[in-house]
Design a protein around this motif. Sequence first.
Motif, mmCIF file in Angstrom:
data_model
loop_
_atom_site.group_PDB
_atom_site.id
_atom_site.type_symbol
_atom_site.label_atom_id
_atom_site.label_comp_id
_atom_site.label_asym_id
_atom_site.label_seq_id
_atom_site.Cartn_x
_atom_site.Cartn_y
_atom_site.Cartn_z
ATOM 1 N N SER A 48 0.826 -1.203 0.000
ATOM 2 C CA SER A 48 0.000 0.000 0.000
ATOM 3 C C SER A 48 0.863 1.257 0.000
ATOM 4 O O SER A 48 0.554 2.240 -0.688
ATOM 5 C CB SER A 48 -0.926 0.002 1.219
ATOM 6 N N ALA A 49 1.968 1.240 0.769
ATOM 7 C CA ALA A 49 2.857 2.400 0.826
ATOM 8 C C ALA A 49 3.520 2.646 -0.522
ATOM 9 O O ALA A 49 3.643 3.797 -0.963
ATOM 10 C CB ALA A 49 3.908 2.201 1.908
ATOM 11 N N ARG A 54 3.599 5.987 -5.657
ATOM 12 C CA ARG A 54 3.537 6.068 -7.126
ATOM 13 C C ARG A 54 2.191 6.598 -7.617
ATOM 14 O O ARG A 54 1.846 6.465 -8.792
ATOM 15 C CB ARG A 54 3.817 4.686 -7.728
ATOM 16 N N ASP A 55 1.454 7.185 -6.694
ATOM 17 C CA ASP A 55 0.143 7.774 -7.025
ATOM 18 C C ASP A 55 -0.788 6.754 -7.670
ATOM 19 O O ASP A 55 -1.549 7.089 -8.585
ATOM 20 C CB ASP A 55 0.314 8.993 -7.940
ATOM 21 N N ARG A 56 -0.737 5.524 -7.162
ATOM 22 C CA ARG A 56 -1.627 4.471 -7.644
ATOM 23 C C ARG A 56 -2.741 4.256 -6.625
ATOM 24 O O ARG A 56 -2.483 4.091 -5.429
ATOM 25 C CB ARG A 56 -0.865 3.152 -7.828
ATOM 26 N N ASN A 57 -3.969 4.244 -7.087
ATOM 27 C CA ASN A 57 -5.114 3.900 -6.244
ATOM 28 C C ASN A 57 -5.581 2.518 -6.678
ATOM 29 O O ASN A 57 -6.391 2.381 -7.595
ATOM 30 C CB ASN A 57 -6.232 4.925 -6.399
ATOM 31 N N LEU A 58 -5.045 1.489 -6.030
ATOM 32 C CA LEU A 58 -5.320 0.128 -6.474
ATOM 33 C C LEU A 58 -6.792 -0.230 -6.345
ATOM 34 O O LEU A 58 -7.333 -0.955 -7.180
ATOM 35 C CB LEU A 58 -4.448 -0.857 -5.688
ATOM 36 N N GLU A 59 -7.443 0.251 -5.314
ATOM 37 C CA GLU A 59 -8.870 -0.054 -5.157
ATOM 38 C C GLU A 59 -9.667 0.505 -6.326
ATOM 39 O O GLU A 59 -10.545 -0.177 -6.864
ATOM 40 C CB GLU A 59 -9.383 0.504 -3.829
ATOM 41 N N ASP A 190 14.674 5.066 -1.834
ATOM 42 C CA ASP A 190 14.813 5.832 -3.068
ATOM 43 C C ASP A 190 14.099 5.065 -4.183
ATOM 44 O O ASP A 190 14.057 3.822 -4.159
ATOM 45 C CB ASP A 190 16.291 5.998 -3.436
ATOM 46 N N PRO A 191 13.545 5.776 -5.157
ATOM 47 C CA PRO A 191 12.803 5.097 -6.227
ATOM 48 C C PRO A 191 13.589 4.012 -6.957
ATOM 49 O O PRO A 191 13.010 3.036 -7.429
ATOM 50 C CB PRO A 191 12.431 6.249 -7.184
ATOM 51 N N ASP A 192 14.915 4.177 -7.039
ATOM 52 C CA ASP A 192 15.721 3.182 -7.754
ATOM 53 C C ASP A 192 16.228 2.071 -6.845
ATOM 54 O O ASP A 192 17.029 1.240 -7.270
ATOM 55 C CB ASP A 192 16.897 3.851 -8.463
ATOM 56 N N LEU A 202 4.029 -4.556 -8.148
ATOM 57 C CA LEU A 202 3.225 -3.368 -8.443
ATOM 58 C C LEU A 202 3.221 -3.049 -9.929
ATOM 59 O O LEU A 202 2.190 -2.663 -10.501
ATOM 60 C CB LEU A 202 3.751 -2.172 -7.645
ATOM 61 N N THR A 203 4.368 -3.231 -10.588
ATOM 62 C CA THR A 203 4.451 -2.974 -12.019
ATOM 63 C C THR A 203 3.549 -3.903 -12.813
ATOM 64 O O THR A 203 3.007 -3.532 -13.863
ATOM 65 C CB THR A 203 5.908 -3.100 -12.504
#
Length: 205
Positions: A48-49, A54-59, A190-192, A202-203
Amino acid sequence: MADMGSFREAVTAWAAGGPGDPARELAARLPVRAAVLLEGPSDVAAVSALAASRDRNLEAEGVCVLSMGGAMSVGRFARLLGPPGLGLRLTGLCDEAERRYYARGLERASAAQQRFFVCAADLEDELIRALGVTRVAELVRAEGDLRALQTFLRQPAQRGRTSQQQLRRFLGTKKGRKIRYGHVLVEALDPDRIPAPLDGLLTSL
């Protein structure tokens, strides 16, 4: 109003032996397209974090992220949510030591083609390696747990363990700590430096 939380509750009740109709009705109404099967709530916190970062709203995307209450439940949840049940796409995380168990459970549920992402030891181990021991210790201090960590490290059982192993054990010594650090460790990455299993999960959604 129907929401993903209601669906999760209905699925959990169904897996515990309750009726399946509430979950079926909610899956159709929302609608739900995929289920992320995770061993426990700390894994849910981490996923969830990362999604939030990544500004994803999975729901909103029709993805249900749920805790199975233990790895041994994967076959049961796969039967209910996969091809024999609701026909959802399944994915999730598993530990290397449980890979074969997951494979058997998915095969028996006719879901062997579904992809799960494998952590070397567990997700906490992946996060500690990605951040490094020094950074994790800094986060423990920032969270106000330094004294608890110091007390833990003085225990005879911790002698001979690496710093990474000690930190991993420490996160599981108090109820709720793994869940809290699931958020804390992911938010500090960090993102990387996102661990490959978590990034791949997630991808893939």
